[in-house]
Each structure stands twice: as structure tokens, then as C-alpha cells.
Design a protein around this motif. Structure first.
Motif, short mmCIF file in Angstrom:
data_model
loop_
_atom_site.label_atom_id
_atom_site.label_comp_id
_atom_site.label_asym_id
_atom_site.label_seq_id
_atom_site.Cartn_x
_atom_site.Cartn_y
_atom_site.Cartn_z
N GLU A 101 0.68 -1.15 -0.07
CA GLU A 101 0.01 -0.09 0.11
C GLU A 101 0.64 1.19 0.07
O GLU A 101 0.61 2.01 -0.77
CB GLU A 101 -0.79 -0.05 1.14
CG GLU A 101 -1.72 1.31 1.22
CD GLU A 101 -2.63 1.31 2.46
OE1 GLU A 101 -3.80 1.79 2.28
OE2 GLU A 101 -2.12 1.04 3.49
N ASN A 102 1.80 1.28 0.98
CA ASN A 102 2.64 2.64 0.97
C ASN A 102 3.33 2.95 -0.21
O ASN A 102 3.38 4.11 -0.63
CB ASN A 102 3.39 2.58 2.19
CG ASN A 102 2.80 2.97 3.51
OD1 ASN A 102 1.46 3.53 3.61
ND2 ASN A 102 2.97 2.50 4.72
N PRO A 103 4.05 1.97 -0.77
CA PRO A 103 4.91 2.20 -2.01
C PRO A 103 3.99 2.60 -3.11
O PRO A 103 4.45 3.45 -4.09
CB PRO A 103 5.62 0.79 -2.32
CG PRO A 103 5.72 0.08 -1.17
CD PRO A 103 4.46 0.42 -0.35
N ILE A 105 1.08 4.21 -2.83
CA ILE A 105 0.70 5.56 -2.37
C ILE A 105 1.68 6.61 -2.91
O ILE A 105 1.35 7.34 -3.48
CB ILE A 105 0.28 5.53 -1.08
CG1 ILE A 105 -1.36 4.88 -0.80
CG2 ILE A 105 -0.04 6.95 -0.80
CD1 ILE A 105 -1.53 4.90 0.38
N GLN A 106 2.90 6.07 -2.46
CA GLN A 106 4.06 7.04 -3.11
C GLN A 106 4.06 7.32 -4.46
O GLN A 106 4.38 8.18 -4.98
CB GLN A 106 5.41 6.37 -2.38
CG GLN A 106 5.12 6.84 -0.84
CD GLN A 106 6.51 5.94 -0.17
OE1 GLN A 106 7.38 5.30 -0.91
NE2 GLN A 106 6.54 5.85 1.34
N LEU A 107 4.11 6.12 -5.08
CA LEU A 107 4.06 6.21 -6.68
C LEU A 107 2.94 7.02 -7.01
O LEU A 107 3.14 7.92 -8.25
CB LEU A 107 4.07 4.77 -7.16
CG LEU A 107 4.21 4.44 -8.85
CD1 LEU A 107 5.59 5.11 -9.27
CD2 LEU A 107 4.19 3.13 -9.09
N SER A 108 1.72 6.80 -6.50
CA SER A 108 0.72 7.45 -6.98
C SER A 108 0.75 9.05 -6.87
O SER A 108 0.44 9.76 -7.60
CB SER A 108 -0.78 7.17 -6.35
OG SER A 108 -0.94 5.68 -6.42
N GLN A 109 1.38 9.37 -5.81
CA GLN A 109 1.43 10.97 -5.43
C GLN A 109 2.49 11.63 -6.54
O GLN A 109 2.61 12.59 -6.68
CB GLN A 109 2.11 11.04 -3.93
CG GLN A 109 1.08 10.66 -2.92
CD GLN A 109 1.60 10.54 -1.53
OE1 GLN A 109 2.79 10.47 -1.41
NE2 GLN A 109 0.91 10.75 -0.70
N LYS A 110 3.60 10.63 -7.02
CA LYS A 110 4.47 11.08 -7.97
C LYS A 110 3.73 10.99 -9.44
O LYS A 110 4.10 12.13 -10.14
CB LYS A 110 5.48 10.21 -8.14
CG LYS A 110 6.58 10.26 -6.98
CD LYS A 110 7.76 9.42 -6.91
CE LYS A 110 8.33 9.45 -5.52
NZ LYS A 110 9.63 8.39 -5.60
N LEU A 121 -3.85 9.74 -2.96
CA LEU A 121 -4.16 8.70 -1.79
C LEU A 121 -5.47 7.66 -2.25
O LEU A 121 -5.33 6.40 -2.20
CB LEU A 121 -4.64 9.56 -0.44
CG LEU A 121 -4.88 8.59 0.61
CD1 LEU A 121 -3.61 7.78 1.08
CD2 LEU A 121 -5.49 9.43 1.91
N GLY A 124 -4.20 5.42 -4.93
CA GLY A 124 -3.08 4.33 -4.24
C GLY A 124 -4.08 3.33 -3.70
O GLY A 124 -3.73 2.15 -3.78
#
Length: 153
Positions: A101-103, A105-110, A121, A124
Motif C-alpha cells: 500500500e505505502n509504495p 501510494i507514494q508512486l501515485s503521489q508522483k 491517496l 493508491g
């Protein structure tokens, strides 16, 4: 396993199982997103609740549509077996949520532009759910076919 899917009746059953799964995914996504948008529930809890709602829906549809010829076992026994397979699937899904989930979400934020209709969010969370559902679908089909519905020829 490959020869199993080559049988026309099993392909039809698998397609029905997948159709039920698509409907279950709509329930799953809908419940999860409603909980996330309307409450202060964490994504892990919302995902768990939505999974349970989807399991109930899937059992009913599979029992009456995908496996109508599975009537040798008592309904309660099938429900318990289906639930056990699903709980193992939930464990797989929960592990996936914890690890990816966190990776994602981080990719989605980029990647997701600020002007996109959904927040990074939300994107993600939903990509994580898609990946989880795909993996758990395979487990659920084979677990249920060879245990819950093993009375079907």
C-alpha cells in the motif's frame, strides 16, 4: 491444474466464479470507498469490512449460480468452508495491503496530477485493492473448487 481448466464445464464455472467476483469487487470497492469517504476508518479496517461484505455476497451468488449442482453438503458446512477459504484470502489480502500500500501510494503521489478527479491517496488505495483482489481471486477459486464445492463432478 491446466487440464482442469481445459474442461468446458470448469471454464464455464470459472467464468461464473469470476463474474460473481466482479460483482463482489463492486461491493468491495463501494463499501471500502464509502467507509473511507464518510468515516474516519483506516484503510486497513475499511478494506477488511468491505472484504466481509463481498464474501457474503459472493457466497450467496456462488451457491445459487456458479455451483447450483453442489447440494450434497449441508449449506452451513459450505458456508463455513467458504468462509475459511475467504479468511485465508483475507490474510493474503491484509499482508498485501501491509506490504504494497505505502509504495503504491507514494508512486501515485508522483504520477497522479493534482487536477485529477481522484486524489493520489484514493488512487493508491484502489490500485492496492485491485492487485489484492486479483491474487486472492486465484486462491479463492481453487480453494473453494477443491474443498467447498468438491462434491461437484
Amino acid at each position: 491444474m491446466i487440464s482442469f481448466i481445459k474442461k468446458p464445464a470448469e471454464r464455464i464455472r470459472f467464468l461464473k466464479f469470476c463474474t460473481v467476483g466482479v460483482f463482489g469487487a463492486v461491493v468491495d470497492f463501494g463499501v471500502m470507498n464509502l467507509l473511507l469517504q464518510l468515516t474516519e476508518t483506516s484503510s486497513k479496517i475499511a478494506s477488511t469490512i468491505s472484504f466481509i461484505a463481498a464474501v457474503i455476497s459472493n457466497f450467496i451468488w456462488n451457491h445459487f449460480w456458479a455451483y447450483p449442482d453442489s447440494r450434497q453438503k449441508p449449506l452451513l458446512r459450505q458456508l463455513i468452508q467458504f468462509s475459511i477459504v475467504s479468511v485465508i484470502g483475507l490474510g493474503i489480502r491484509f499482508f498485501l495491503f501491509l506490504t504494497i500500500e505505502n509504495p503504491i501510494i507514494q508512486l501515485s503521489q508522483k504520477i497522479v496530477p493534482a487536477t485529477f478527479v481522484l486524489s493520489p491517496l484514493t488512487v493508491g488505495h484502489n490500485i492496492t485493492l485491485v492487485i489484492s483482489i486479483g491474487i486472492v481471486l486465484i486462491w479463492n477459486f481453487f480453494g473453494n473448487r477443491f474443498w467447498t464445492y468438491n462434491d461437484v463432478k
